[in-house]
Scaffold this active site. Structure first.
Site, PDB file in Angstrom:
ATOM      1  N   THR A 163       0.659  -0.866   0.181  1.00 27.72           N
ATOM      2  CA  THR A 163       0.074   0.122  -0.410  1.00 27.72           C
ATOM      3  C   THR A 163       1.155   1.079  -0.184  1.00 27.72           C
ATOM      4  O   THR A 163       2.458   1.505   0.448  1.00 27.72           O
ATOM      5  CB  THR A 163      -0.803  -0.121   1.122  1.00 27.72           C
ATOM      6  N   ARG A 190     -14.954  -6.170   0.473  1.00 31.29           N
ATOM      7  CA  ARG A 190     -14.213  -6.003   1.663  1.00 31.29           C
ATOM      8  C   ARG A 190     -13.505  -4.844   1.613  1.00 31.29           C
ATOM      9  O   ARG A 190     -12.707  -4.412   0.496  1.00 31.29           O
ATOM     10  CB  ARG A 190     -12.898  -7.989   1.602  1.00 31.29           C
ATOM     11  N   ASP A 193      -8.482  -0.359   6.142  1.00 31.35           N
ATOM     12  CA  ASP A 193      -8.549   0.506   7.382  1.00 31.35           C
ATOM     13  C   ASP A 193      -8.234   1.756   6.012  1.00 31.35           C
ATOM     14  O   ASP A 193      -8.405   2.754   6.503  1.00 31.35           O
ATOM     15  CB  ASP A 193      -6.933   0.652   7.672  1.00 31.35           C
TER      16      ASP A 193
HETATM   17  N1  ASP Z   1      -3.457  -2.115   5.268  1.00 31.83           N
HETATM   18  C1  ASP Z   1      -4.010  -2.144   3.761  1.00 31.83           C
HETATM   19  C2  ASP Z   1      -5.453  -2.441   3.618  1.00 31.83           C
HETATM   20  O1  ASP Z   1      -5.482  -3.853   5.006  1.00 31.83           O
HETATM   21  C3  ASP Z   1      -2.756  -3.165   3.738  1.00 31.83           C
HETATM   22  C4  ASP Z   1      -1.841  -2.312   3.746  1.00 31.83           C
HETATM   23  O2  ASP Z   1      -1.699  -1.355   4.099  1.00 31.83           O
HETATM   24  O3  ASP Z   1      -1.139  -3.208   2.994  1.00 31.83           O
HETATM   25  O4  ASP Z   1      -5.950  -3.096   2.461  1.00 31.83           O
END
Ligand code: ASP
Length: 282
Positions: A163, A190, A193
């Site tokens: 991300t 889904r 966060d």
């Molecule tokens: N936090 C992100 C999610 O759960 C994934 C990530 O940070 O790589 O969608």
């Protein structure tokens, strides 16, 4: 302009150098902007366009074989916008910006968010697949039966990282933005966060924060907001990020990464995952 970017917290990437070059470039591009909001949007757009990261092109795939993107954006004046569960959107951060600046809402989802994007001239129907994501999707076969599919999701889910996010300040204003494709093989629909205010992103008059990592744990804990609150209360960004992340890890058992900048341009970047690549530009 102080700009700090991250490319996700998780396991060591196979090829960190080319990823680092893109992160450096994104931070530098953000630093040329006139205000913190433009700075974080420009930096994140660069990262969304690069297939090495799990945002925009290169995003991970959900259990129905579709890619959906999410992003959130907030400025130190308390204004925020986010958009989620969007198929075919490369620049989710641009949609978050439209939600923030052109609507009275904080979060728009799915096909209506895509329609709003299109109405504002943001590219839709983008091909977000790469050869790597295609190959990985082709190797799995999620069951049709709901019970079996849920069991499959529980088993497969959780391998996402990469991300992207950015925080910036010009010494007066602050901004934070985060963008993602979510996590591999999450149940279709889904939302993690990243587009949730106070979880994946947060900004106040004194601090801007972007987070990455185990999305469900980050959302339950309210990670970004807790770090910003600590800086608001007078803690130095580095110390605040470290202390709050320790509390996060012991409360949730999750892995995460945090970047934070305060109005003086002091930064914190910390992870309890194996790695989190970052880049900064003043
Ligand atoms: N936090 C992100 C999610 O759960 C994934 C990530 O940070 O790589 O969608």
């Amino acid at each position: 302009m102080h700009v700090l970017v991250h490319g996700g917290a998780g396991s060591e990437p196979d090829e960190p150098a080319p990823r680092q070059a893109v992160l450096d470039d994104a931070a530098a591009a953000g630093a040329t902007e006139e205000d913190p909001q433009a700075a974080v949007c420009t930096a994140v757009r660069r990262l969304e366009a690069d297939p090495q990261f799990n945002a925009g092109v290169g995003s991970v795939v959900q259990s129905d074989g579709r890619i959906r993107t999410d992003a959130g954006l907030m400025t130190g004046d308390g204004e925020s916008g986010a958009a989620c569960a969007m198929p075919g959107i490369e620049h989710a951060v641009a949609v978050a910006r439209v939600v923030k600046t052109a609507t009275p809402h904080v979060l728009l989802a799915g096909e209506r968010a895509v329609t709003l994007a299109s109405e504002h001239g943001i590219g839709t129907d983008c091909d977000l697949w790469t050869a790597k994501t295609r190959e990985r999707w082709d190797r799995v076969d999620p069951p049709d039966d709901l019970t079996a599919r849920l069991a499959w999701v529980r088993e497969q889910f959780g391998q996402g990282h990469d991300t992207v996010g950015a925080v910036a300040t010009d010494g007066e204003g602050l901004a934070a933005a985060t963008s993602t494709g979510g996590r591999w093989f999450a149940l279709a629909g889904r939302v993690g966060d990243v587009p949730q205010v106070g979880a994946g992103f947060y900004a106040t008059e004194t601090a801007a924060v972007s987070t990455t990592g185990d999305g469900e744990a980050i959302a339950r804990f309210g990670l970004a907001r807790r770090v910003a609150d600590a800086v608001d209360d007078g803690e130095r960004p580095r110390h605040a990020a470290r202390r709050v992340l320790r509390g996060f890890a012991s409360a949730t058992g999750g892995d995460a990464g945090v970047i934070v900048v305060d109005r003086e341009g002091r930064v914190g970047r910390v992870t309890n995952a194996a790695t989190m690549q970052t880049a900064a530009e003043d």
